[in-house]
Design a protein around this motif. Structure first.
Motif, PDB file in Angstrom:
ATOM      1  N   THR A   1      12.419 -15.575  11.892  1.00 36.43           N
ATOM      2  CA  THR A   1      11.559 -16.016  10.805  1.00 36.43           C
ATOM      3  C   THR A   1      11.807 -15.113   9.602  1.00 36.43           C
ATOM      4  N   SER A   2      11.130 -15.419   8.513  1.00 34.60           N
ATOM      5  CA  SER A   2      11.284 -14.612   7.307  1.00 34.60           C
ATOM      6  C   SER A   2       9.931 -14.480   6.633  1.00 34.60           C
ATOM      7  N   CYS A   3       9.683 -13.318   6.048  1.00 36.28           N
ATOM      8  CA  CYS A   3       8.384 -13.043   5.438  1.00 36.28           C
ATOM      9  C   CYS A   3       8.562 -12.293   4.117  1.00 36.28           C
ATOM     10  N   ASN A   4       8.081 -12.897   3.029  1.00 37.35           N
ATOM     11  CA  ASN A   4       8.079 -12.235   1.723  1.00 37.35           C
ATOM     12  C   ASN A   4       9.473 -11.756   1.331  1.00 37.35           C
ATOM     13  N   PHE A   5       9.556 -10.582   0.706  1.00 38.04           N
ATOM     14  CA  PHE A   5      10.840 -10.000   0.330  1.00 38.04           C
ATOM     15  C   PHE A   5      10.674  -8.504   0.150  1.00 38.04           C
TER      16      PHE A   5
ATOM     17  N   MET B   1      10.996 -16.008 -10.471  1.00 46.71           N
ATOM     18  CA  MET B   1      11.576 -14.847  -9.799  1.00 46.71           C
ATOM     19  C   MET B   1      10.964 -14.587  -8.433  1.00 46.71           C
ATOM     20  N   ASP B   2       9.702 -14.879  -8.248  1.00 46.71           N
ATOM     21  CA  ASP B   2       9.074 -14.617  -6.951  1.00 46.71           C
ATOM     22  C   ASP B   2       9.751 -15.425  -5.851  1.00 46.71           C
ATOM     23  N   ILE B   3       9.923 -16.731  -6.085  1.00 48.19           N
ATOM     24  CA  ILE B   3      10.562 -17.561  -5.066  1.00 48.19           C
ATOM     25  C   ILE B   3      12.041 -17.213  -4.928  1.00 48.19           C
ATOM     26  N   LEU B   4      12.698 -16.818  -6.018  1.00 50.35           N
ATOM     27  CA  LEU B   4      14.115 -16.454  -5.921  1.00 50.35           C
ATOM     28  C   LEU B   4      14.299 -15.185  -5.083  1.00 50.35           C
ATOM     29  N   ALA B   5      13.405 -14.217  -5.244  1.00 47.22           N
ATOM     30  CA  ALA B   5      13.488 -13.008  -4.411  1.00 47.22           C
ATOM     31  C   ALA B   5      13.244 -13.352  -2.948  1.00 47.22           C
ATOM     32  N   VAL B   6      12.306 -14.263  -2.696  1.00 47.64           N
ATOM     33  CA  VAL B   6      12.088 -14.746  -1.327  1.00 47.64           C
ATOM     34  C   VAL B   6      13.363 -15.373  -0.782  1.00 47.64           C
ATOM     35  N   CYS B   7      14.030 -16.183  -1.597  1.00 43.87           N
ATOM     36  CA  CYS B   7      15.262 -16.846  -1.161  1.00 43.87           C
ATOM     37  C   CYS B   7      16.351 -15.840  -0.811  1.00 43.87           C
ATOM     38  N   VAL B   8      16.452 -14.766  -1.577  1.00 43.78           N
ATOM     39  CA  VAL B   8      17.438 -13.722  -1.274  1.00 43.78           C
ATOM     40  C   VAL B   8      17.150 -13.120   0.096  1.00 43.78           C
TER      41      VAL B   8
ATOM     42  N   CYS C   1       0.814  -1.219   0.000  1.00 43.83           N
ATOM     43  CA  CYS C   1       0.000   0.000   0.000  1.00 43.83           C
ATOM     44  C   CYS C   1       0.847   1.269   0.000  1.00 43.83           C
ATOM     45  N   GLY C   2       1.980   1.244   0.689  1.00 40.37           N
ATOM     46  CA  GLY C   2       2.859   2.404   0.724  1.00 40.37           C
ATOM     47  C   GLY C   2       2.549   3.407   1.819  1.00 40.37           C
ATOM     48  N   TRP C   3       1.436   3.233   2.545  1.00 45.12           N
ATOM     49  CA  TRP C   3       1.064   4.240   3.540  1.00 45.12           C
ATOM     50  C   TRP C   3       0.904   3.698   4.956  1.00 45.12           C
ATOM     51  N   CYS C   4       0.898   2.374   5.132  1.00 45.17           N
ATOM     52  CA  CYS C   4       0.742   1.828   6.478  1.00 45.17           C
ATOM     53  C   CYS C   4       2.026   2.039   7.279  1.00 45.17           C
ATOM     54  N   SER C   5       1.994   1.743   8.564  1.00 48.39           N
ATOM     55  CA  SER C   5       3.153   1.971   9.421  1.00 48.39           C
ATOM     56  C   SER C   5       4.344   1.118   8.997  1.00 48.39           C
ATOM     57  N   GLU C   6       4.091  -0.107   8.520  1.00 42.14           N
ATOM     58  CA  GLU C   6       5.188  -0.972   8.082  1.00 42.14           C
ATOM     59  C   GLU C   6       5.848  -0.414   6.833  1.00 42.14           C
ATOM     60  N   CYS C   7       5.041   0.024   5.882  1.00 42.23           N
ATOM     61  CA  CYS C   7       5.597   0.599   4.648  1.00 42.23           C
ATOM     62  C   CYS C   7       6.383   1.868   4.949  1.00 42.23           C
ATOM     63  N   ARG C   8       5.833   2.722   5.808  1.00 39.39           N
ATOM     64  CA  ARG C   8       6.521   3.975   6.116  1.00 39.39           C
ATOM     65  C   ARG C   8       7.833   3.728   6.854  1.00 39.39           C
ATOM     66  N   ALA C   9       7.926   2.603   7.562  1.00 40.08           N
ATOM     67  CA  ALA C   9       9.154   2.272   8.295  1.00 40.08           C
ATOM     68  C   ALA C   9      10.160   1.532   7.430  1.00 40.08           C
ATOM     69  N   GLY C  10       9.808   1.290   6.150  1.00 40.52           N
ATOM     70  CA  GLY C  10      10.723   0.581   5.266  1.00 40.52           C
ATOM     71  C   GLY C  10      10.611  -0.925   5.350  1.00 40.52           C
ATOM     72  N   ARG C  11       9.566  -1.426   6.021  1.00 40.26           N
ATOM     73  CA  ARG C  11       9.349  -2.865   6.128  1.00 40.26           C
ATOM     74  C   ARG C  11       8.174  -3.276   5.237  1.00 40.26           C
ATOM     75  N   THR C  12       8.304  -2.979   3.954  1.00 39.16           N
ATOM     76  CA  THR C  12       7.182  -3.227   3.040  1.00 39.16           C
ATOM     77  C   THR C  12       6.832  -4.708   2.947  1.00 39.16           C
ATOM     78  N   ARG C  13       7.777  -5.581   3.251  1.00 35.70           N
ATOM     79  CA  ARG C  13       7.507  -7.022   3.198  1.00 35.70           C
ATOM     80  C   ARG C  13       6.440  -7.437   4.207  1.00 35.70           C
ATOM     81  N   LEU C  14       6.199  -6.585   5.211  1.00 37.83           N
ATOM     82  CA  LEU C  14       5.228  -6.892   6.257  1.00 37.83           C
ATOM     83  C   LEU C  14       3.928  -6.119   6.099  1.00 37.83           C
ATOM     84  N   CYS C  15       3.747  -5.455   4.972  1.00 40.91           N
ATOM     85  CA  CYS C  15       2.538  -4.655   4.734  1.00 40.91           C
ATOM     86  C   CYS C  15       1.286  -5.518   4.852  1.00 40.91           C
TER      87      CYS C  15
END
Length: 280
Positions: free
Chosen positions: A219-223, A81-88, A19-33
């Motif tokens: 743990t790990s979530c998205n990328f 590419m989706d799973i490869l970005a997750v792996c990174v 979304c780009g506007w939630c607290s996670e996105c504003r903190a630079g943790r877009t993977r947790l949006c």
């Protein structure tokens, strides 16, 4: 508009949008949006008659998150590419330490991809455990593959201690059970990181003393969006190899194959499917 130069080009799109506007996105943790929407499943879209998917020759995608792919990379390879970005991102969570070995518990596409990233970022060697003959065959192309299907727990422990007497610098658990957590902690070296890729709703007890000497569990979530071009660059350079992962299947042949795979997951006949909407 900033990606108009990609019109007519071969591209790989990021299959999610935050979304780009939630607290996670504003903190630079877009993977947790919490408002992330995906192509391919219903998360984030709410109730609707149609959910965007990709089982067709052409699909709409968000132009701002499309990346041009090199001519020598096939569309089928770029589809991973989706799973490869997750792996990174997973590997970054695992704090790969140059010169130290890495253990992967579960050698499916996620485990295999993390192993390749680990080698690319300086791991001395990678060891992959699995019970599937298909996964083990792919793992052997990357590192030390150990088929645990006919091994006792004691035999697995002995094999791992012989490989890494001081433990592994990073352990990646793609299974996420109490048993695999115990295995990972047993062989996690000092100042090592264990990453759980498969968090389950399961009560687990363990002695916190096992986290002594600066061991940690994460743990790990998205990328993050920055993981995507990094993964693409490594795919294009050959550091990440996925061509041998792929088995092509027509969409109409998928239901019986899916039934076969779910009936006996450990003996599934394929590693990663590429589904085509029509005839080859």
């Amino acid at each position: 508009e900033r990606n108009q130069h990609l019109l007519g080009k071969r591209v790989a799109p990021v299959c999610s949008k935050v979304c780009g506007w939630c607290s996670e996105c504003r903190a630079g943790r877009t993977r947790l949006c919490p408002n992330t929407v995906h192509l391919g499943h219903g998360q984030g879209w709410g109730e609707r008659d149609f959910y965007p998917g990709a089982y067709t020759s052409y699909v709409p995608a968000w132009g701002a998150s499309c990346f041009q792919i090199a001519d020598h990379v096939s569309f089928e390879e770029a589809a991973t590419m989706d799973i490869l970005a997750v792996c990174v991102h997973v590997a970054e969570q695992g704090n790969i330490q140059p010169g130290r070995p890495v253990l992967i518990v579960g050698a499916g596409p996620a485990g295999n991809g993390v192993a390749q990233v680990a080698l690319t970022t300086g791991a001395s060697r990678v060891v992959l455990l699995d019970r599937s003959s298909v996964a083990i065959a792919q793992a052997a192309k990357v590192g030390t593959a150990i088929d645990t299907s006919e091994m006792s727990d004691e035999e697995v422990d002995t094999a791992l201690r012989q490989i890494a007497p001081e433990g592994f610098g990073s352990v990646f658990d793609t299974v996420g059970t109490a048993k695999t957590l115990d295995l990972g902690l047993t062989h996690l070296g000092k100042a090592g990181t264990l990453v759980n890729l498969a968090v389950h709703d399961e009560p687990i007890q363990f002695n916190f003393l096992r986290l002594g000497s600066e061991r940690r569990i994460v743990t790990s979530c998205n990328f993050e969006i920055g993981d995507y071009p990094k993964a693409l660059a490594w795919l294009e350079s050959g550091h990440l190899k996925v061509k041998d992962w792929l088995t092509h299947v027509r969409l109409e042949d998928l239901p019986p194959l899916f039934e076969r795979i779910t009936r006996d997951p450990e003996e599934k006949p394929v590693f990663k499917l590429v589904v085509t909407p029509g005839s080859f």
